[in-house]
Motif scaffolding. Structure first.
Motif, PDB file in Angstrom:
ATOM      1  N   ALA A   1       0.836  -1.208   0.000  1.00  0.00           N
ATOM      2  CA  ALA A   1       0.000   0.000   0.000  1.00  0.00           C
ATOM      3  C   ALA A   1       0.870   1.257   0.000  1.00  0.00           C
ATOM      4  CB  ALA A   1      -0.926  -0.001   1.207  1.00  0.00           C
ATOM      5  N   GLY A   2       2.184   1.070   0.172  1.00  0.00           N
ATOM      6  CA  GLY A   2       3.103   2.222   0.099  1.00  0.00           C
ATOM      7  C   GLY A   2       3.724   2.607   1.424  1.00  0.00           C
ATOM      8  N   SER A   3       3.446   1.854   2.497  1.00  0.00           N
ATOM      9  CA  SER A   3       3.871   2.268   3.839  1.00  0.00           C
ATOM     10  C   SER A   3       5.212   1.671   4.247  1.00  0.00           C
ATOM     11  CB  SER A   3       2.811   1.850   4.868  1.00  0.00           C
ATOM     12  OG  SER A   3       1.605   2.530   4.621  1.00  0.00           O
ATOM     13  N   MET A   4       5.828   2.308   5.247  1.00  0.00           N
ATOM     14  CA  MET A   4       7.003   1.778   5.920  1.00  0.00           C
ATOM     15  C   MET A   4       6.508   1.060   7.176  1.00  0.00           C
ATOM     16  SD  MET A   4       8.001   5.264   4.793  1.00  0.00           S
ATOM     17  CE  MET A   4       7.918   6.147   6.319  1.00  0.00           C
ATOM     18  N   VAL A   5       6.859  -0.225   7.329  1.00  0.00           N
ATOM     19  CA  VAL A   5       6.320  -1.009   8.448  1.00  0.00           C
ATOM     20  C   VAL A   5       7.293  -1.000   9.629  1.00  0.00           C
ATOM     21  CG1 VAL A   5       5.611  -3.327   9.187  1.00  0.00           C
ATOM     22  CG2 VAL A   5       4.947  -2.455   6.920  1.00  0.00           C
ATOM     23  N   GLU A   6       6.751  -0.762  10.819  1.00  0.00           N
ATOM     24  CA  GLU A   6       7.528  -0.794  12.057  1.00  0.00           C
ATOM     25  C   GLU A   6       6.844  -1.739  13.032  1.00  0.00           C
ATOM     26  OE1 GLU A   6      10.183   1.240  13.259  1.00  0.00           O
ATOM     27  OE2 GLU A   6      10.495   2.013  11.226  1.00  0.00           O
ATOM     28  N   ILE A   7       7.655  -2.500  13.784  1.00  0.00           N
ATOM     29  CA  ILE A   7       7.111  -3.330  14.856  1.00  0.00           C
ATOM     30  C   ILE A   7       7.364  -2.613  16.182  1.00  0.00           C
ATOM     31  CG2 ILE A   7       7.195  -5.610  15.990  1.00  0.00           C
ATOM     32  CD1 ILE A   7       6.415  -5.947  13.103  1.00  0.00           C
ATOM     33  N   MET A   8       6.349  -2.511  17.020  1.00  0.00           N
ATOM     34  CA  MET A   8       6.501  -1.843  18.323  1.00  0.00           C
ATOM     35  C   MET A   8       5.809  -2.660  19.405  1.00  0.00           C
ATOM     36  SD  MET A   8       5.752   2.213  17.559  1.00  0.00           S
ATOM     37  CE  MET A   8       6.170   2.979  19.123  1.00  0.00           C
ATOM     38  N   GLU A   9       6.254  -2.458  20.646  1.00  0.00           N
ATOM     39  CA  GLU A   9       5.514  -2.969  21.804  1.00  0.00           C
ATOM     40  C   GLU A   9       4.203  -2.173  21.911  1.00  0.00           C
ATOM     41  OE1 GLU A   9       6.285  -5.108  24.380  1.00  0.00           O
ATOM     42  OE2 GLU A   9       8.084  -5.783  23.317  1.00  0.00           O
ATOM     43  N   PRO A  10       3.083  -2.831  22.185  1.00  0.00           N
ATOM     44  CA  PRO A  10       1.819  -2.071  22.278  1.00  0.00           C
ATOM     45  C   PRO A  10       1.860  -0.943  23.313  1.00  0.00           C
ATOM     46  CG  PRO A  10       1.502  -4.419  22.819  1.00  0.00           C
ATOM     47  CD  PRO A  10       2.893  -4.275  22.311  1.00  0.00           C
ATOM     48  N   GLN A  11       2.511  -1.174  24.466  1.00  0.00           N
ATOM     49  CA  GLN A  11       2.544  -0.128  25.510  1.00  0.00           C
ATOM     50  C   GLN A  11       3.358   1.070  25.038  1.00  0.00           C
ATOM     51  OE1 GLN A  11       3.003  -3.362  26.038  1.00  0.00           O
ATOM     52  NE2 GLN A  11       1.079  -3.744  27.142  1.00  0.00           N
ATOM     53  N   HIS A  12       4.456   0.801  24.329  1.00  0.00           N
ATOM     54  CA  HIS A  12       5.265   1.903  23.822  1.00  0.00           C
ATOM     55  C   HIS A  12       4.493   2.679  22.758  1.00  0.00           C
ATOM     56  CE1 HIS A  12       9.052   3.584  21.756  1.00  0.00           C
ATOM     57  NE2 HIS A  12       8.808   4.285  22.826  1.00  0.00           N
ATOM     58  N   HIS A  13       3.823   1.932  21.877  1.00  0.00           N
ATOM     59  CA  HIS A  13       2.966   2.580  20.877  1.00  0.00           C
ATOM     60  C   HIS A  13       1.969   3.530  21.540  1.00  0.00           C
ATOM     61  CE1 HIS A  13      -0.897   2.919  18.831  1.00  0.00           C
ATOM     62  NE2 HIS A  13      -0.228   2.907  17.709  1.00  0.00           N
ATOM     63  N   ASP A  14       1.289   3.028  22.566  1.00  0.00           N
ATOM     64  CA  ASP A  14       0.212   3.820  23.174  1.00  0.00           C
ATOM     65  C   ASP A  14       0.756   5.071  23.858  1.00  0.00           C
ATOM     66  OD1 ASP A  14      -1.549   2.006  22.220  1.00  0.00           O
ATOM     67  OD2 ASP A  14      -2.156   1.187  24.161  1.00  0.00           O
ATOM     68  N   LYS A  15       1.945   4.965  24.432  1.00  0.00           N
ATOM     69  CA  LYS A  15       2.556   6.116  25.091  1.00  0.00           C
ATOM     70  C   LYS A  15       2.983   7.166  24.054  1.00  0.00           C
ATOM     71  CE  LYS A  15       6.363   7.225  28.158  1.00  0.00           C
ATOM     72  NZ  LYS A  15       7.552   6.708  28.837  1.00  0.00           N
ATOM     73  N   VAL A  16       3.636   6.689  22.996  1.00  0.00           N
ATOM     74  CA  VAL A  16       4.115   7.615  21.955  1.00  0.00           C
ATOM     75  C   VAL A  16       2.935   8.310  21.282  1.00  0.00           C
ATOM     76  CG1 VAL A  16       5.230   7.728  19.695  1.00  0.00           C
ATOM     77  CG2 VAL A  16       6.308   6.443  21.570  1.00  0.00           C
ATOM     78  N   PHE A  17       1.890   7.553  20.943  1.00  0.00           N
ATOM     79  CA  PHE A  17       0.768   8.179  20.252  1.00  0.00           C
ATOM     80  C   PHE A  17      -0.098   9.017  21.191  1.00  0.00           C
ATOM     81  CE2 PHE A  17       2.536   5.668  17.042  1.00  0.00           C
ATOM     82  CZ  PHE A  17       2.363   6.462  15.919  1.00  0.00           C
ATOM     83  N   ALA A  18      -0.010   8.752  22.491  1.00  0.00           N
ATOM     84  CA  ALA A  18      -0.668   9.656  23.438  1.00  0.00           C
ATOM     85  C   ALA A  18      -0.098  11.062  23.285  1.00  0.00           C
ATOM     86  CB  ALA A  18      -0.481   9.160  24.867  1.00  0.00           C
ATOM     87  N   ILE A  19       1.220  11.175  23.127  1.00  0.00           N
ATOM     88  CA  ILE A  19       1.800  12.523  23.037  1.00  0.00           C
ATOM     89  C   ILE A  19       1.816  13.078  21.614  1.00  0.00           C
ATOM     90  CG2 ILE A  19       4.207  11.693  23.055  1.00  0.00           C
ATOM     91  CD1 ILE A  19       3.627  14.807  24.904  1.00  0.00           C
ATOM     92  N   VAL A  20       2.078  12.247  20.595  1.00  0.00           N
ATOM     93  CA  VAL A  20       2.150  12.829  19.239  1.00  0.00           C
ATOM     94  C   VAL A  20       0.780  13.035  18.608  1.00  0.00           C
ATOM     95  CG1 VAL A  20       4.453  11.936  18.695  1.00  0.00           C
ATOM     96  CG2 VAL A  20       2.446  10.669  17.914  1.00  0.00           C
ATOM     97  N   SER A  21      -0.225  12.340  19.067  1.00  0.00           N
ATOM     98  CA  SER A  21      -1.504  12.402  18.368  1.00  0.00           C
ATOM     99  C   SER A  21      -2.705  12.627  19.296  1.00  0.00           C
ATOM    100  CB  SER A  21      -1.695  11.097  17.578  1.00  0.00           C
ATOM    101  OG  SER A  21      -2.971  11.038  17.006  1.00  0.00           O
ATOM    102  N   HIS A  22      -2.839  11.781  20.335  1.00  0.00           N
ATOM    103  CA  HIS A  22      -4.069  11.851  21.125  1.00  0.00           C
ATOM    104  C   HIS A  22      -4.128  13.145  21.940  1.00  0.00           C
ATOM    105  CE1 HIS A  22      -3.743   7.151  20.882  1.00  0.00           C
ATOM    106  NE2 HIS A  22      -3.816   7.734  19.718  1.00  0.00           N
ATOM    107  N   LEU A  23      -3.020  13.513  22.588  1.00  0.00           N
ATOM    108  CA  LEU A  23      -3.017  14.761  23.362  1.00  0.00           C
ATOM    109  C   LEU A  23      -3.199  15.998  22.467  1.00  0.00           C
ATOM    110  CD1 LEU A  23      -2.754  16.233  26.088  1.00  0.00           C
ATOM    111  CD2 LEU A  23      -0.264  16.180  25.788  1.00  0.00           C
TER     112      LEU A  23
END
Lengths: 295, 295
Positions: free
Chosen positions: B171-193
């Motif tokens: 589909a054109g994306s760059m794939v990354e594997i992350m721990e779910p808890q790390h994902h949720d913390k990072v996206f809390a600050i870059v997106s959800h907040l």
């Protein structure tokens, strides 16, 4: 080219805004027949000389204002009191003194007392800018289609106000007259608070431990990036804006912090309808901006 | 067209993300040979039928997943537990179950217990979107150059993870594997907040008295507008994101609120150097984003 309302315009400070107006004077006309500029730092004065965007660069504000029928303060607002003290004895008879500061109550407080009876004080605020700063960042079309707000104190000479309005209209702007207190309150919420939030959240992210900070940079496109764009603006200017619109900014920051606390509480307790209501309001405001062609 | 990792992809929910992936499957290939979709509302199903972007639209999730070797949950994350319960008995042997939700801990909590032993669960999150929503807003290139994050729990079948990764790469994306808890913390600050802040400040502005509110709309270009853009996103999706990344979001909101309070205190007491330091950090982050080509 339209007739210029002023014979000689002196720019005290020449960054993004001053250099854009100087370029507009040359390229569009209708601003002033001659533009003189000064800047605090020798490096900026040299840059402006090299750019060739003004007729003359003076080393001091006193020399720049001599013989000018319009003097415009384009420095950070925290420097205005000192500048006003320095130029007041040199202002020509019937000179119009104006400015481009983002706070208007503080400018009237800091500059007003120095204005001699033979000059006219017309505080102003062109609502234009980019995230870039300095005289090299300016361009002649910066003010086109943007608002320019004037906040003349009661009793200001109407001819002086009209001339400053003509200057901004010829630069391409829509001119609005506002009460200084109303201006400061409105810009506290539309501009100063968003900038304060943007700088703050960058600090919050920067305080995360290294691994998360790297991930923040990598995944910034998810919303954070929009906040960093407005956090890229001129530091000295913003420091002065925050400190010089203190009351209105603190009131809006207080309201916002209360609203953030209420929102966090709704998240904690799973109050879906509270959250939905806030989201709906955000979308409604967005829709009205689109209708008003401001989005 | 590249070989597709899946024979039949079932999209459960089809808004901006699902409809973009359906379009990519048709226009770019390499996703799935056949795409089936369902949606909760009959109106959405009719729209998707009319758009002709999938091979078949089913009225129920159970019917959509029958015979699919890949099932992708593309509904708001708050609906995932009910959807998982409804589709679990109908999942084919060795079917790969994945999703596009913006929270990963909650998805593992809500969906994980329903996944039968004969299927493979690969939680995912394509970092892509616009402020528009619904199946008509999708487009085939939405995922190009964007990250797609996978958060497989320990022990997940590696072949299943590889197939989902191939889907997103095609589909054109760059794939990354992350721990779910790390994902949720990072996206809390870059997106959800950032989204929580944007919705909140729109509410703060909307609470002003009428005259100021009109002025807010008129002068929104000064910074407020950037906040309203991200406040235009899908309400149901964001409500569910906030409620399903509660812990990480509340922690980041708490840090941010403390930082706002400290910043407001610096403004109140005229602490110029504190303010300058925060502004400098914001600019530094902006510069690093530009270096990383994320700005």
């Amino acid at each position: 080219m339209p007739d210029a309302p002023f014979r000689r315009l002196a720019l005290i400070g020449i960054g993004l805004i001053g250099s854009s107006l100087a370029r507009a004077a040359k390229e569009k006309g209708g601003i002033a027949d001659e533009v003189v500029a000064t800047a605090r730092s020798a490096a900026t004065r040299d840059t402006v000389r090299r750019l060739g965007i003004v007729d003359r660069v003076e080393d001091t504000a006193a020399a720049a204002v001599a013989g000018a029928d319009c003097v415009m303060l384009c420095a950070p607002v925290g420097a205005f009191a000192d500048i006003a003290a320095a130029i007041a004895p040199h202002l020509a008879r019937d000179a119009v003194l104006t400015d481009v500061g983002s706070t208007k109550g503080s400018v009237i407080r800091d500059v007003g007392p120095y204005v001699p009876d033979h000059a006219h004080f017309v505080p102003g605020h062109p609502i234009a800018g980019t995230e870039h700063s300095g005289p090299e960042a300016g361009f002649a079309t910066l003010f086109e289609g943007r608002y320019a707000i004037l906040t003349p104190p009661p009793g200001t000479d109407e001819a002086a106000v009209a001339k400053v309005a003509t200057l901004w209209r010829n630069a391409g702007s829509m001119v609005e007259i506002m009460e200084p207190q109303h201006h400061d309150k409105v810009f506290a919420i539309v501009s100063h608070l968003p900038h304060l939030i943007a700088f703050t959240i960058c600090g919050t992210a920067d305080d995360l431990e290294e691994e998360s900070r790297q991930a923040v940079l990598r995944f910034a496109a998810s919303g954070f990036r929009d906040f960093t764009r407005i956090a890229a603006s001129d530091p000295e200017m913003w420091r002065d804006v925050f400190l010089n619109n203190r009351e209105a900014l603190l009131e809006m920051a207080q309201r916002f912090t209360e609203d953030m606390t209420a929102m966090a509480r709704a998240v904690r307790w799973g109050d879906a309808s509270y959250i939905e209501d806030k989201i709906a309001r955000g979308r409604r405001i967005r829709r009205r901006l689109i209708e008003l062609r401001q989005a």
